[in-house]
Scaffold this active site. Structure first.
Site, PDB file in Angstrom:
ATOM      1  N   HIS A  42     -10.442 -10.776  26.721  1.00  0.00           N
ATOM      2  CA  HIS A  42     -10.241 -11.081  28.134  1.00  0.00           C
ATOM      3  C   HIS A  42     -11.212 -10.230  28.951  1.00  0.00           C
ATOM      4  O   HIS A  42     -11.891  -9.354  28.415  1.00  0.00           O
ATOM      5  CB  HIS A  42      -8.799 -10.808  28.554  1.00  0.00           C
ATOM      6  N   ALA A  43     -11.259 -10.496  30.250  1.00  0.00           N
ATOM      7  CA  ALA A  43     -12.212  -9.768  31.091  1.00  0.00           C
ATOM      8  C   ALA A  43     -12.057  -8.264  30.913  1.00  0.00           C
ATOM      9  O   ALA A  43     -13.049  -7.541  30.808  1.00  0.00           O
ATOM     10  CB  ALA A  43     -12.025 -10.162  32.552  1.00  0.00           C
ATOM     11  N   GLU A  44     -10.841  -7.764  30.913  1.00  0.00           N
ATOM     12  CA  GLU A  44     -10.589  -6.353  30.624  1.00  0.00           C
ATOM     13  C   GLU A  44      -9.341  -6.174  29.778  1.00  0.00           C
ATOM     14  O   GLU A  44      -8.396  -6.966  29.890  1.00  0.00           O
ATOM     15  CB  GLU A  44     -10.419  -5.526  31.900  1.00  0.00           C
ATOM     16  N   THR A  45      -9.390  -5.134  28.967  1.00  0.00           N
ATOM     17  CA  THR A  45      -8.195  -4.634  28.283  1.00  0.00           C
ATOM     18  C   THR A  45      -7.985  -3.201  28.732  1.00  0.00           C
ATOM     19  O   THR A  45      -8.924  -2.398  28.758  1.00  0.00           O
ATOM     20  CB  THR A  45      -8.362  -4.698  26.756  1.00  0.00           C
ATOM     21  N   HIS A  75      -7.449  -5.656  38.393  1.00  0.00           N
ATOM     22  CA  HIS A  75      -6.406  -6.504  37.819  1.00  0.00           C
ATOM     23  C   HIS A  75      -5.766  -5.872  36.594  1.00  0.00           C
ATOM     24  O   HIS A  75      -4.560  -6.012  36.369  1.00  0.00           O
ATOM     25  CB  HIS A  75      -6.952  -7.908  37.505  1.00  0.00           C
TER      26      HIS A  75
END
Length: 269
Positions: A42-45, A75
């Site tokens: 995903h975009a960030e973890t 987010h």
């Protein structure tokens, strides 16, 4: 080790921006964190662990895209605070120690969470040669958003233009450290938002980020000046879409939104 996928800046599953969240006892080596983030994809973890009582922060927090660690992420911070509150791991406001200083997430009685982030410093710059072709629209203004955010903020003609962007991501990569924030005034504020944006981050492995809290630390001061109000709502008009409430408070920006846990499981590797 438990892993959760949380949709942030939304009140319903399968919208907003998904983030992986892992609560740890301590951070393992960076290479392992990066491999997990790539696996989550995903975009960030977000990775967090508790800190000793009595310090300036309650939890340590780091964020990784599939390609690299980043200095600021809204987010995934919202998602982490949501997990801490819904699991009972932390009650009340939580202070995160991060690469961007101490960030505070405060739960509201209505289930929302408000993040206290540093306001991005905006510096007007010349519109880069080639940006119009790479973005697919001609900007009317361009601003540097400073070291923490690392984006080029550009205003385009109108909301329809923002929604219709189909950029050349490889070409965009030459124009900023992280990526491009494209924005415009809302066509009809009666729809519940004051401005729209989309965010393209090819330099950190994200062609388009669904909803970007950190970008709103730059969008908030930009639109507060343009619209003459410090409390606004932004719509990030990605395919997943999401709303971010922004409150400009000088050198701090408050970002408000909700989050929903959609997946919970066990990391076996």
């Amino acid at each position: 080790m438990r892993i959760r996928i949380v949709d942030a800046f939304t009140d319903r599953p399968f919208a907003g921006n998904p983030a992986g969240v892992l609560l740890l006892d301590a951070f393992p080596e960076d290479d392992r964190l990066q491999k997990i983030a790539l696996e989550v994809n995903h975009a960030e973890t977000a990775f967090a662990h508790p800190l000793p009582a009595g310090g300036e922060a309650d939890w340590a927090l780091r964020w990784f895209t599939p390609a690299t660690e980043v200095a600021l992420c809204g987010h995934a911070t919202l998602a982490t605070a949501h997990v801490l509150h819904t699991t009972g791991a932390h009650e009340g406001p939580v202070r995160f120690a991060t690469r961007s200083g101490v960030l505070i997430a405060t739960p509201g009685e209505d289930g929302s969470i408000t993040l206290d982030f540093p306001t991005a410093p905006l510096t007007p710059v010349e519109i880069p040669e080639g940006i119009a072709k790479a973005l697919g629209a001609r900007p009317g203004a361009a601003l540097d958003t400073g070291p923490n955010v690392g984006d080029l903020l550009v205003e385009v003609a109108d909301e329809k233009t923002v929604r219709g962007l189909d950029p050349d991501h490889r070409a965009l990569a030459a124009h900023s450290r992280r990526g491009i924030i494209a924005t415009a005034r809302a066509e009809d504020p009666a729809r519940g938002y004051d401005y729209v944006s989309r965010c393209f981050f090819p330099n950190v492995g994200i062609d388009e980020d669904p909803v970007t809290g950190s970008a709103h630390t730059a969008l908030a001061p930009y639109w507060a000046q343009r619209l003459g109000r410090t409390d606004l709502t932004g719509l990030q008009a990605s395919p997943r879409s999401g709303h971010v409430r922004t409150q400009l408070r000088g050198d701090r920006t408050l970002l408000g939104g909700r989050a929903v846990t959609v997946i919970e499981g066990e990391l076996l590797a």
